[in-house]
Design a protein around this motif. Structure first.
Motif, PDB file in Angstrom:
ATOM      1  N   UNK A 162       0.856  -1.187   0.000  1.00 52.20           N
ATOM      2  CA  UNK A 162       0.000   0.000   0.000  1.00 52.20           C
ATOM      3  C   UNK A 162       0.890   1.235   0.000  1.00 52.20           C
ATOM      4  N   UNK A 163       0.520   2.228  -0.784  1.00 53.41           N
ATOM      5  CA  UNK A 163       1.230   3.504  -0.772  1.00 53.41           C
ATOM      6  C   UNK A 163       0.516   4.443   0.186  1.00 53.41           C
ATOM      7  N   UNK A 164       1.236   4.894   1.219  1.00 57.19           N
ATOM      8  CA  UNK A 164       0.591   5.749   2.209  1.00 57.19           C
ATOM      9  C   UNK A 164       0.584   7.206   1.752  1.00 57.19           C
ATOM     10  N   UNK A 165       0.171   8.114   2.624  1.00 55.02           N
ATOM     11  CA  UNK A 165      -0.037   9.507   2.221  1.00 55.02           C
ATOM     12  C   UNK A 165       1.258  10.306   2.083  1.00 55.02           C
ATOM     13  N   UNK A 166       2.378   9.709   2.440  1.00 55.20           N
ATOM     14  CA  UNK A 166       3.669  10.357   2.210  1.00 55.20           C
ATOM     15  C   UNK A 166       4.336   9.842   0.946  1.00 55.20           C
ATOM     16  N   UNK A 167       3.656   8.906   0.247  1.00 53.95           N
ATOM     17  CA  UNK A 167       4.232   8.317  -0.959  1.00 53.95           C
ATOM     18  C   UNK A 167       5.088   7.092  -0.686  1.00 53.95           C
ATOM     19  N   UNK A 168       5.172   6.666   0.568  1.00 55.40           N
ATOM     20  CA  UNK A 168       5.960   5.480   0.916  1.00 55.40           C
ATOM     21  C   UNK A 168       5.204   4.220   0.521  1.00 55.40           C
ATOM     22  N   UNK A 169       5.892   3.283  -0.112  1.00 54.15           N
ATOM     23  CA  UNK A 169       5.298   1.980  -0.407  1.00 54.15           C
ATOM     24  C   UNK A 169       5.551   1.066   0.784  1.00 54.15           C
ATOM     25  N   UNK A 170       4.463   0.643   1.422  1.00 54.17           N
ATOM     26  CA  UNK A 170       4.552  -0.110   2.671  1.00 54.17           C
ATOM     27  C   UNK A 170       4.003  -1.517   2.451  1.00 54.17           C
ATOM     28  N   UNK A 171       4.804  -2.496   2.805  1.00 48.47           N
ATOM     29  CA  UNK A 171       4.378  -3.893   2.676  1.00 48.47           C
ATOM     30  C   UNK A 171       3.654  -4.299   3.951  1.00 48.47           C
ATOM     31  N   UNK A 172       2.424  -4.757   3.788  1.00 52.77           N
ATOM     32  CA  UNK A 172       1.611  -5.155   4.936  1.00 52.77           C
ATOM     33  C   UNK A 172       1.082  -6.566   4.718  1.00 52.77           C
ATOM     34  N   UNK A 173       0.595  -7.243   5.755  1.00 49.89           N
ATOM     35  CA  UNK A 173       0.011  -8.570   5.566  1.00 49.89           C
ATOM     36  C   UNK A 173      -1.172  -8.527   4.600  1.00 49.89           C
ATOM     37  N   UNK A 174      -1.339  -9.572   3.840  1.00 49.83           N
ATOM     38  CA  UNK A 174      -2.465  -9.640   2.899  1.00 49.83           C
ATOM     39  C   UNK A 174      -3.789  -9.535   3.645  1.00 49.83           C
ATOM     40  N   UNK A 175      -3.862 -10.178   4.788  1.00 48.30           N
ATOM     41  CA  UNK A 175      -5.058 -10.100   5.620  1.00 48.30           C
ATOM     42  C   UNK A 175      -4.702  -9.365   6.909  1.00 48.30           C
TER      43      UNK A 175
END
Length: 351
Positions: free
Chosen positions: A33-46
């Protein structure tokens, strides 16, 4: 015999493929997910457990998800409000959610945070050191910006993607944009000298909303001047001498303090003299409403806050709707919650 062996082999291969592909274990699967600062953040699928540090955003998560079950941690100020808001009634599960992993300044206690091991943490974007600290502990962080309706909508979009509630998020964003359009088309055109001046009280010590606050943005959009507009920052310290100089036409009291309009109108605050302020002389001192959450910060209920501000400030220009009806329709539409006239008056502090 040979044909039978081949048939058994084919069936065995098919079953093994079904197990591997059709019902594979998703443990360890991730998404980005790309957060509001433009960082691409890897998170759990669920995502099942979320720690939410920004105060209004636990109510946003509930509004999108329809439950508080995935809120694993929340800010202590947000939890405190459960006793006097609809959120405590609609999501009683939040009474059991821990809060001691963060403090009033959004600083995180990693040891306490790790006790409930959230899948994701939501944090304000300007808390860069705290974000680094949490990520160093192995927990992904999604950063949310503060400031305008566009940033509020961006945060709702982000939260909708996180929760898999994109369509629901879109409904709230549409409501925000439609309200802004309506307010813009009905707000009286006035020069700066003609506009009403308003003063927002955040606490008993006269902390107020500066130029970079959502409150300043809301006042601008509803056609008035924030008395402290020239003071840079989100929350700024004012004093009685400044207030007397500003002489506001309207005073709003937020819900981060216990002050009530009567305290100002009846001059009950020790060390402060409100008696000669225009807003006090004209009885124009108001407590901001509380529904699902406090209306004064950016939240799901910001469309209601904007309509309330507009009608409070310019009743003639915004006479075609009733705030009691607006409250009832909003909570019915988005939460299927029936609000009585008495409850609506309580939310609006009409007593």
């Amino acid at each position: 015999m040979f044909k039978k062996i081949n048939l058994v082999l084919i069936v065995a291969i098919f079953l093994s493929l079904f197990v591997c592909v059709g019902v594979s274990d998703t443990t360890g699967a991730t998404r980005t997910i790309t957060d509001m600062t433009g960082r691409e953040v890897q998170i759990p699928a669920q995502v099942n457990k979320i720690a939410i540090i920004p105060i209004p955003w636990a109510s946003v998560a509930y509004a999108l998800d329809g439950t508080g079950d995935r809120i694993a941690g929340m800010h202590p100020s947000a939890k405190k409000l459960l006793n006097s808001s609809m959120l405590g009634e609609l999501a009683p599960e939040l009474y059991d959610v821990p809060t001691d992993f963060t403090n009033a300044d959004f600083v995180v206690n990693i040891e306490e945070l790790m006790k409930f091991k959230p899948d994701v943490v939501i944090q304000w974007a300007d808390q860069e050191e705290e974000i680094k600290k949490i990520e160093a502990a192995g927990i992904p962080v999604l950063a949310i910006n503060y400031g305008t309706a566009a940033e509020l909508s961006g945060g709702i979009t982000l939260m909708g993607e996180l929760l898999g509630k994109e369509e629901r998020a879109g409904e709230f964003i549409h409501e925000i944009n439609a309200t802004l359009d309506y307010i813009a088309s009905h707000t009286p055109a006035k020069s700066d000298d003609e506009k009403l001046t308003v003063f927002y009280i955040r606490d008993e010590n006269l902390k107020t909303a500066g130029k970079n606050s959502f409150n300043d943005y809301s006042f601008e959009k509803t056609g008035v001047k924030n008395a402290a507009h020239d003071m840079p920052g989100q929350w700024v310290n004012a004093n009685m001498e400044q207030v007397i100089g500003w002489n506001p036409d309207i005073i709003y009291i937020g819900n981060f303090c216990e002050l009530q309009p009567a305290d100002i109108l009846e001059n009950k605050v020790k060390g402060q003299d409100w008696s000669n302020i225009k807003a006090v002389k004209n009885g124009r001192v108001y407590k901001a409403p509380v529904g699902l959450y406090r209306w004064d910060p950016p939240s799901i209920e910001s469309p209601l806050m904007l309509k309330w501000l507009a009608q409070t400030q310019y009743p003639d220009a915004f006479s075609e709707y009733s705030m009691i009806d607006e409250v009832k329709e909003f909570y019915k539409k988005f939460f299927n919650y029936d609000v009585s006239d008495e409850k609506a008056k309580e939310i609006l502090h009409l007593d």
